[in-house]
Each structure stands twice: as structure tokens, then as C-alpha cells.
Scaffold this motif. Structure first.
Motif, PDB file in Angstrom:
ATOM      1  N   ASN A   1      43.124  38.715  18.472  1.00  0.00           N
ATOM      2  CA  ASN A   1      41.703  38.379  18.407  1.00  0.00           C
ATOM      3  C   ASN A   1      41.052  38.162  19.768  1.00  0.00           C
ATOM      4  O   ASN A   1      39.901  37.734  19.834  1.00  0.00           O
ATOM      5  CB  ASN A   1      41.514  37.117  17.557  1.00  0.00           C
ATOM      6  N   LEU A   2      41.759  38.462  20.845  1.00  0.00           N
ATOM      7  CA  LEU A   2      41.261  38.144  22.179  1.00  0.00           C
ATOM      8  C   LEU A   2      39.927  38.817  22.478  1.00  0.00           C
ATOM      9  O   LEU A   2      39.053  38.238  23.131  1.00  0.00           O
ATOM     10  CB  LEU A   2      42.302  38.537  23.233  1.00  0.00           C
ATOM     11  N   SER A   3      39.730  40.029  21.996  1.00  0.00           N
ATOM     12  CA  SER A   3      38.465  40.726  22.269  1.00  0.00           C
ATOM     13  C   SER A   3      37.298  40.107  21.512  1.00  0.00           C
ATOM     14  O   SER A   3      36.136  40.410  21.803  1.00  0.00           O
ATOM     15  CB  SER A   3      38.597  42.206  21.890  1.00  0.00           C
ATOM     16  N   ARG A   4      37.581  39.244  20.538  1.00  0.00           N
ATOM     17  CA  ARG A   4      36.521  38.612  19.745  1.00  0.00           C
ATOM     18  C   ARG A   4      36.047  37.298  20.353  1.00  0.00           C
ATOM     19  O   ARG A   4      35.337  36.539  19.723  1.00  0.00           O
ATOM     20  CB  ARG A   4      37.014  38.358  18.317  1.00  0.00           C
ATOM     21  N   ARG A   5      36.483  37.009  21.571  1.00  0.00           N
ATOM     22  CA  ARG A   5      36.078  35.772  22.241  1.00  0.00           C
ATOM     23  C   ARG A   5      36.495  34.543  21.431  1.00  0.00           C
ATOM     24  O   ARG A   5      35.666  33.802  20.897  1.00  0.00           O
ATOM     25  CB  ARG A   5      34.569  35.753  22.493  1.00  0.00           C
TER      26      ARG A   5
ATOM     27  N   ARG B   1      44.126  32.105  30.756  1.00  0.00           N
ATOM     28  CA  ARG B   1      45.313  32.769  31.305  1.00  0.00           C
ATOM     29  C   ARG B   1      45.649  34.027  30.503  1.00  0.00           C
ATOM     30  O   ARG B   1      45.996  35.074  31.079  1.00  0.00           O
ATOM     31  CB  ARG B   1      46.512  31.809  31.289  1.00  0.00           C
ATOM     32  N   LYS B   2      45.536  33.943  29.173  1.00  0.00           N
ATOM     33  CA  LYS B   2      45.801  35.107  28.320  1.00  0.00           C
ATOM     34  C   LYS B   2      44.807  36.234  28.603  1.00  0.00           C
ATOM     35  O   LYS B   2      45.180  37.406  28.670  1.00  0.00           O
ATOM     36  CB  LYS B   2      45.740  34.706  26.846  1.00  0.00           C
ATOM     37  N   ARG B   3      43.540  35.871  28.752  1.00  0.00           N
ATOM     38  CA  ARG B   3      42.528  36.876  29.065  1.00  0.00           C
ATOM     39  C   ARG B   3      42.812  37.538  30.413  1.00  0.00           C
ATOM     40  O   ARG B   3      42.680  38.751  30.576  1.00  0.00           O
ATOM     41  CB  ARG B   3      41.135  36.234  29.080  1.00  0.00           C
ATOM     42  N   LEU B   4      43.197  36.718  31.376  1.00  0.00           N
ATOM     43  CA  LEU B   4      43.470  37.217  32.718  1.00  0.00           C
ATOM     44  C   LEU B   4      44.676  38.151  32.712  1.00  0.00           C
ATOM     45  O   LEU B   4      44.662  39.209  33.353  1.00  0.00           O
ATOM     46  CB  LEU B   4      43.699  36.044  33.665  1.00  0.00           C
TER      47      LEU B   4
ATOM     48  N   MET C   1      36.971  44.032  26.343  1.00  0.00           N
ATOM     49  CA  MET C   1      38.229  44.058  25.594  1.00  0.00           C
ATOM     50  C   MET C   1      38.991  42.742  25.687  1.00  0.00           C
ATOM     51  O   MET C   1      39.827  42.442  24.834  1.00  0.00           O
ATOM     52  CB  MET C   1      39.104  45.211  26.107  1.00  0.00           C
ATOM     53  N   CYS C   2      38.701  41.961  26.704  1.00  0.00           N
ATOM     54  CA  CYS C   2      39.425  40.703  26.918  1.00  0.00           C
ATOM     55  C   CYS C   2      38.615  39.473  26.517  1.00  0.00           C
ATOM     56  O   CYS C   2      39.060  38.342  26.726  1.00  0.00           O
ATOM     57  CB  CYS C   2      39.858  40.585  28.375  1.00  0.00           C
ATOM     58  N   GLY C   3      37.443  39.672  25.968  1.00  0.00           N
ATOM     59  CA  GLY C   3      36.675  38.552  25.459  1.00  0.00           C
ATOM     60  C   GLY C   3      35.881  37.779  26.492  1.00  0.00           C
ATOM     61  O   GLY C   3      35.395  36.682  26.207  1.00  0.00           O
ATOM     62  N   PHE C   4      35.717  38.336  27.704  1.00  0.00           N
ATOM     63  CA  PHE C   4      34.849  37.681  28.692  1.00  0.00           C
ATOM     64  C   PHE C   4      33.397  37.897  28.284  1.00  0.00           C
ATOM     65  O   PHE C   4      33.050  38.942  27.724  1.00  0.00           O
ATOM     66  CB  PHE C   4      35.090  38.248  30.087  1.00  0.00           C
TER      67      PHE C   4
ATOM     68  N   SER D   1      30.642  39.939  35.163  1.00  0.00           N
ATOM     69  CA  SER D   1      30.541  38.940  36.239  1.00  0.00           C
ATOM     70  C   SER D   1      31.373  37.704  35.932  1.00  0.00           C
ATOM     71  O   SER D   1      31.954  37.097  36.837  1.00  0.00           O
ATOM     72  CB  SER D   1      29.083  38.558  36.475  1.00  0.00           C
ATOM     73  N   ALA D   2      31.451  37.335  34.650  1.00  0.00           N
ATOM     74  CA  ALA D   2      32.283  36.198  34.267  1.00  0.00           C
ATOM     75  C   ALA D   2      33.752  36.493  34.552  1.00  0.00           C
ATOM     76  O   ALA D   2      34.493  35.630  35.039  1.00  0.00           O
ATOM     77  CB  ALA D   2      32.089  35.862  32.789  1.00  0.00           C
ATOM     78  N   MET D   3      34.186  37.716  34.265  1.00  0.00           N
ATOM     79  CA  MET D   3      35.559  38.101  34.560  1.00  0.00           C
ATOM     80  C   MET D   3      35.798  38.106  36.066  1.00  0.00           C
ATOM     81  O   MET D   3      36.858  37.673  36.545  1.00  0.00           O
ATOM     82  CB  MET D   3      35.868  39.482  33.969  1.00  0.00           C
ATOM     83  N   THR D   4      34.833  38.600  36.818  1.00  0.00           N
ATOM     84  CA  THR D   4      34.954  38.622  38.278  1.00  0.00           C
ATOM     85  C   THR D   4      35.111  37.219  38.837  1.00  0.00           C
ATOM     86  O   THR D   4      35.920  36.985  39.744  1.00  0.00           O
ATOM     87  CB  THR D   4      33.721  39.306  38.907  1.00  0.00           C
ATOM     88  N   ASN D   5      34.354  36.260  38.293  1.00  0.00           N
ATOM     89  CA  ASN D   5      34.465  34.872  38.752  1.00  0.00           C
ATOM     90  C   ASN D   5      35.855  34.302  38.503  1.00  0.00           C
ATOM     91  O   ASN D   5      36.418  33.623  39.367  1.00  0.00           O
ATOM     92  CB  ASN D   5      33.420  33.999  38.043  1.00  0.00           C
ATOM     93  N   VAL D   6      36.418  34.593  37.327  1.00  0.00           N
ATOM     94  CA  VAL D   6      37.765  34.099  37.006  1.00  0.00           C
ATOM     95  C   VAL D   6      38.795  34.719  37.943  1.00  0.00           C
ATOM     96  O   VAL D   6      39.678  34.031  38.470  1.00  0.00           O
ATOM     97  CB  VAL D   6      38.119  34.411  35.533  1.00  0.00           C
ATOM     98  N   PHE D   7      38.707  36.026  38.160  1.00  0.00           N
ATOM     99  CA  PHE D   7      39.631  36.707  39.080  1.00  0.00           C
ATOM    100  C   PHE D   7      39.545  36.098  40.471  1.00  0.00           C
ATOM    101  O   PHE D   7      40.570  35.825  41.112  1.00  0.00           O
ATOM    102  CB  PHE D   7      39.290  38.197  39.143  1.00  0.00           C
TER     103      PHE D   7
END
Length: 257
Positions: free
Chosen positions: A165-169, A204-207, A226-229, A233-239
């Protein structure tokens, strides 16, 4: 008109009421919904559902974004099921009821719904998925384990649910509901067990999944979805915060090898 054996869709936010000449089972996959059966109303959350015998009037509405899986059992049975099999399965619809899936069946429902959405025009798959879910829920009802609540935090099953269900946020209240715990109970037990908060664990799972997909060459904007971000930009901030590098630079490291 012959009804499909199983399907996945969202309920409208406007309330509706009807009945039909076939049995129906409903499982909530995401979000919240309202149902009323024979004057008994209930708000259903992820992993919960209801049994709707034929000609049983019921009302329903979606509460914001939602997704449900329905399984219809025609009367009389279609050729895809024998009379003996129908006799066994139809007992599930002897009376209307609300239920909650155990963690194992929540994983099963999520996996089956994913296949239905991937191949929406495959009638053989729809029939097989419907029969599988009906049979599994029938066994759960017979074993009377619907209300088995929170005695053991099974991280392996939780991981399976998150991966599906990760892509479903996935939200924390959905994970708590999966474990039959309140949000506060789940948060406390989870941190004791893993040493991190559920939010940190989800991130961590999303990353981890994002890293795998970027290495496989998927575009960052698609990876974020696909990872639920909530956004690229939200994914970029986590990275940047955790790995000290942007997703694009991370991907280029591997494309240059």
C-alpha cells in the motif's frame, strides 16, 4: 444484467440507497465510508467491511477520498461455481453484518485489489479474486477470529501491508487499524519494538523503495508517486535530509556506472 464478480472503485460523497437481487460483500481498502443496513449505521475504515444479502436495502456514502472492493454473488449462481460450492459460500450471506478483516486478510484484499486494477477487463481474474476473498472471509467468520485484537505486533505482516500500500500514502491510523490498536497504543508498542516512530519507519520504507526505483531508471516524478510522497519536492527534501543528495544526483551516480 449479469454483475461483475469483483471490482474496485470509490464511493461518491453523496448518500445513496438501494437494494439488488444478488449478494454483495464490501471491503474498505482506503479512506472512510458510511453504511447503513436495516437501520444500523456504521462508519467503516480501512480493513473493515459489510455483508449485504440480496434484496437487503442499504445506504452508503464515501467520506472524502476512498476505495472499496466489492464481491457480488449472483442468484442463481453462475456457471463458474458449482451448486455445492454456492451452497457453502452463500451461507456467509444468511444475515447482514459488519466485520473487520484480520491482518492476513487485509494483506490478501489489498493484493487482490491491486490485480483487479492492473487488469480491469479480465473477467476470469475478477471471478477468481471474488471467489478467493469470499472463501477466505468465510473461514475467518467460521473461526470467529474477527475481533482478535492487538495481542501481538507482527512486524513481518505489517511490512507486507506497507509494501502493498506504499503508493497509497499509508497513514498511521491505517497501520494502527491494521493491528487492531488505537493510534496511541500502536505508536507506543511500535516504538518499543522497533526503536523508531511509525512515521520514521514509513519514511524509511518510502526512501528504500525510491532508491530501488531510481537505480532502475524510473523518472523522479514517477518515483515520488509510486512511493507515496506528496510531491517530487517532498521526496527531494527527504533525500537531502537523510542521504545528503537529491534524487536526480543519486540516480545519475548509478547511470554513470
Amino acid at each position: 444484467m449479469t454483475q461483475p464478480d469483483s471490482d474496485v472503485f470509490s464511493l461518491p460523497t453523496e448518500a445513496h440507497a438501494h437494494d439488488h437481487d444478488y449478494h454483495q460483500l464490501v471491503v474498505v481498502l482506503d479512506g472512510n465510508t458510511d453504511f447503513e443496513i436495516q437501520g444500523k449505521g456504521k462508519q467503516l475504515h480501512i480493513g473493515e467491511g459489510c455483508i449485504l444479502p440480496s434484496a437487503n436495502s442499504h445506504a452508503f456514502a464515501g467520506l472524502g477520498d476512498n476505495q472499496i472492493m466489492v464481491v457480488n454473488l449472483p442468484i442463481p449462481p453462475q456457471k463458474s461455481i458449482t451448486d455445492e460450492e454456492y451452497e457453502v459460500v452463500s451461507r456467509l450471506f444468511d444475515q447482514a453484518a459488519y466485520f473487520q478483516l484480520n491482518p492476513r486478510l487485509q494483506i490478501l484484499a489489498s493484493a487482490l485489489s491491486g490485480e483487479l486494477q492492473q487488469y480491469p477487463n479480465d473477467s476470469i481474474l475478477a471471478r477468481a479474486c471474488g471467489n478467493t476473498l469470499l472463501s477466505a472471509i468465510r473461514h475467518q467468520m467460521n473461526n470467529k477470529d474477527v475481533r482478535s485484537r492487538g495481542n501481538h505486533l507482527d512486524i513481518d505482516k505489517l511490512d507486507q501491508f506497507i509494501e502493498l500500500n506504499l503508493s497509497r500514502r499509508v497513514h498511521i491510523d491505517q497501520l494502527a487499524n491494521f493491528c487492531f490498536l488505537s493510534v496511541s497504543q500502536f505508536h507506543e508498542r511500535f516504538k518499543d519494538r522497533t526503536g523508531m516512530t511509525p512515521h520514521q519507519y514509513l519514511m524509511r520504507k518510502r526512501l528504500e523503495r525510491a532508491q530501488d526505483l531510481l537505480r532502475d531508471g524510473f523518472p523522479p516524478i514517477q518515483v515520488a508517486e509510486m512511493c507515496g510522497f506528496s510531491s517530487q519536492s517532498a521526496m527531494t527534501n527527504v533525500f537531502s535530509q537523510i542521504l545528503g543528495i537529491t534524487p536526480l544526483k543519486y540516480q545519475k551516480q548509478f547511470s554513470n556506472r
